[in-house]
Design an enzyme around this catalytic site. Structure first.
Site, mmCIF file in Angstrom:
data_model
loop_
_atom_site.group_PDB
_atom_site.id
_atom_site.type_symbol
_atom_site.label_atom_id
_atom_site.label_comp_id
_atom_site.label_asym_id
_atom_site.label_seq_id
_atom_site.Cartn_x
_atom_site.Cartn_y
_atom_site.Cartn_z
ATOM 1 C CG HIS A 154 -1.644 1.247 1.500
ATOM 2 N ND1 HIS A 154 -1.377 2.120 2.539
ATOM 3 C CD2 HIS A 154 -2.684 1.796 0.813
ATOM 4 C CE1 HIS A 154 -2.222 3.140 2.489
ATOM 5 N NE2 HIS A 154 -3.023 2.970 1.455
ATOM 6 C CG ASN A 155 -0.412 5.052 0.156
ATOM 7 O OD1 ASN A 155 -1.085 4.825 -0.838
ATOM 8 N ND2 ASN A 155 -0.833 5.833 1.121
ATOM 9 C CG ASP A 195 -1.481 7.695 -4.306
ATOM 10 O OD1 ASP A 195 -1.795 6.532 -4.545
ATOM 11 O OD2 ASP A 195 -1.985 8.388 -3.416
ATOM 12 C CD GLU A 254 -2.076 2.692 -3.347
ATOM 13 O OE1 GLU A 254 -3.130 3.317 -3.507
ATOM 14 O OE2 GLU A 254 -1.690 2.270 -2.242
ATOM 15 C CG HIS A 267 -0.674 10.124 0.906
ATOM 16 N ND1 HIS A 267 -0.657 9.577 2.162
ATOM 17 C CD2 HIS A 267 -1.916 9.894 0.419
ATOM 18 C CE1 HIS A 267 -1.841 9.031 2.417
ATOM 19 N NE2 HIS A 267 -2.614 9.219 1.371
ATOM 20 C CD GLU A 308 -6.044 6.298 -5.037
ATOM 21 O OE1 GLU A 308 -6.810 7.077 -4.487
ATOM 22 O OE2 GLU A 308 -6.153 5.065 -4.961
#
Length: 610
Positions: free
Chosen positions: A171-172, A203, A201, A216, A250
């Site tokens: 995640h992230n 973003d 992931e 983020h 994302e």
């Protein structure tokens, strides 16, 4: 013989008579055994006792070596198979392998292999025997690891569709600290890939000079260029595993910068990037990890069908966009959007509802229109992101190549109230679970509860150590650490009625007994001036609720060097296929608090007997 061998290694160093601690450490390295500096220092000082010197002689060195290497539990075992207590013949060693290690196929040939590999004394080796020195080396080697040898390489069938596997997921991935102020760093991607992680992931946000950046959003975390991230992924994607990597985007970029992303993906990843289906254009089932070896897949929203994208082929689609409208159901969980905690506007009044119905009342819905660049959309083949509405909705409408992301809070409610539907869903569609937005310090949830219902991509913050990542690392050691683990049959079968809370006919009871013998050179306590600790061992089982359990050994006072327990523990396991076992060593500081010294976690079925 062992005395002559020992002297031949050390006498040169004692030409001048005595040596100090530094030289002792260097000399011990010649014996090719793991020595911990703190323990050597402690035993060295103890040997000097109250002498007014910092030097030891040859006899002192021999005593130190014996204290550290000649463990009593090894000596007892050795002598129970060696007739003369000096060497083991090939026949005696074979007997040991069969009886103590449960190696049914052990023969004199395999015993001879052990002797050639581990016996350090040439004369003994030539006689085809094993000395106590060889036995200690064998017992301390990877050959005696508690982890099954044949699970250290890929041994599972890799030809099932992708949704039949647990997939190591992060995640992230770009964050290496907390979620709000910490740095974004390329190392996040490198380290995750080197650990065998297969779903990363990214973003993406609009950056200056028409270059997308990764960070983020709406926080103070630092930014890294999208193209740098893709270069790192290109370099490290297949170092730890040959199996496919999924890039979960994302995507917050404008169509213009989405096109830049598509250009970078194509130009940097080249033919590693999957840009068309393998085999049939009409996708009725997902391809296997085997069929997708060395391929990188893009997970993102998609406009239109796979066929349309492939018809466009390499024609220039710059400037073309499509629009996706989806209903967004507002909830009180801070999970409407994966990053919802950072967008106060998506919070709404708390509502009471039956969690079995995943879609809340209509009046709480709003329609979102998202513009997608065709150039990026066409790169999405087998991993199309689809908003999750409800299990009923998915069953009626979802295609096999469409997958959902569900926040941990909502997913936990499903585990509790509609586990059977959840299992049915994950047997058909890849499902990704992500941490709730309020975990600003990058803490993790326990992945086990979501593996229990077959979720493939249980995404964790890889940068945060602790029990949750220990379970993740332990689980994915299996199958050669390739990042894909075949789910048990009852989590792959579309007609399965399995639920973690009532395993019913899916139970394959197994009784497990563990004899905790001893520890060796444990890390000394941080709080101790000498190298003392009061160690104890917790043996923990993680799995379906019925199998969760924990047993605790007694405490051995003031002994981090060679604590000896000789205690027996028994467990009854209902669903061994999902069970993990964790050995956690602690130092008892007081009756209410313990300090963590170390741990080892592995799947129960990877535990070797003996």
């Amino acid at each position: 013989i062992s005395h002559t061998w020992f002297l031949s290694i050390i006498q040169n160093d004692f030409r001048t008579g005595k040596i100090d601690l530094g030289s002792t450490m260097k000399l011990l390295e010649k014996f090719h055994m793991p020595f911990d500096y703190e323990h050597v220092k402690h035993v060295f000082k103890k040997t000097l006792d109250k002498r007014k010197t910092h030097m030891i002689n040859i006899e002192d060195f021999r005593a130190i070596y014996r204290t550290l290497v000649h463990r009593s539990e090894f000596r007892e075992l050795f002598c129970s198979y060696s007739q003369n207590c000096k060497t083991l013949s090939a026949i005696e060693l074979t007997e040991f392998l069969r009886r103590e290690k449960y190696e049914k196929k052990a023969s004199e040939t395999s015993a001879l292999e052990m002797i050639l590999k581990h016996e350090p004394i040439e004369e003994v080796r030539k006689r085809r025997e094993m000395s106590f020195e060889g036995f200690v080396r064998y017992m301390s080697s990877a050959d005696c690891s508690i982890f099954k040898n044949d699970h250290k390489t890929v041994y599972q069938d890799m030809n099932h569709p992708l949704c039949d596997y647990f997939i190591s997921s992060s995640h992230n991935t770009y964050l290496i600290s907390d979620q709000i102020l910490g740095p974004s760093h390329l190392w996040g991607y490198t380290s995750a890939l080197l650990k065998g992680c297969r779903c990363l992931e990214i973003d993406c946000w609009d950056g200056s000079n028409n270059e997308p950046v990764v960070y983020h959003g709406h926080t103070l975390t630092s930014k890294i260029p999208f193209h740098s991230v893709i270069q790192v992924i290109d370099k490290y994607a297949f170092v730890a595993s040959d199996y496919p990597v999924v890039l979960s985007l994302e995507n917050h970029c404008s169509p213009k910068q989405q096109e830049v992303m598509a250009d970078h993906l194509r130009s940097i990843l080249g033919n590693k990037l999957l840009t068309s289906t393998i085999g049939d254009t009409v996708v009725t089932k997902l391809p296997s990890p085997e069929a997708l070896k060395f391929k990188i897949l893009i997970k993102n929203k998609k406009v239109g069908t796979i066929e349309e994208g492939m018809l466009r082929g390499d024609t220039d689609s710059h400037g073309e966009t499509g629009e996706i409208s989806d209903f967004e159901y507002l909830s009180d969980e801070g999970e409407t959007d994966e990053k919802a905690v950072l967008y106060p506007r998506t919070r709404s009044a708390k509502r009471k509802s039956d969690p079995r119905h995943s879609a809340p009342p209509r009046k709480k819905a709003k329609v979102n229109f998202t513009k997608i660049a065709i150039a990026l959309s066409d790169l999405v083949i087998y991993t199309k992101s689809e908003k999750f509405v409800s299990f009923e909705h998915s069953l009626a409408n979802q295609k096999c190549f469409e997958n959902n992301s569900i926040g941990e809070v909502r997913a936990r409610k499903f585990v509790k109230h509609s586990a059977k539907e959840f299992v049915s869903h994950t047997s058909r569609f890849i499902t990704r679970i992500y941490p709730k937005g309020t975990r600003a310090n990058s803490s993790n949830y326990n992945p086990q509860e979501f593996w229990n219902v077959g979720c493939q991509m249980v995404a964790l913050n890889f940068q945060t150590p602790g029990l949750q990542m220990e379970l993740q690392d332990g689980k994915f050691q299996d199958n050669g650490g390739c990042g894909y683990i075949l789910k048990p049959e009852f989590l792959r079968n579309h007609d399965s009625t399995f639920t973690p809370h009532s395993v019913g006919r899916y139970s394959k009871p197994m009784s497990l007994s563990i004899r905790l013998i001893s520890g060796h050179q444990l890390p000394p306590s941080n709080l101790s001036k000498t190298n003392k600790a009061d160690p104890l061992v917790n043996i923990e089982i993680y799995g379906v609720p019925e199998d969760q359990g924990r047993k605790k050994s007694s405490v051995i006072k003031s002994n981090a060097l060679s604590p000896r327990w000789d205690e027996l523990f028994s467990f009854n396991i209902q669903v061994p296929e999902l069970a993990m076992i964790r050995f956690c060593v602690e130092d008892e500081i007081s009756l209410v608090a313990n300090e963590f010294l170390g741990q080892y976690t592995l799947p129960l079925l990877s535990l070797s007997k003996g």
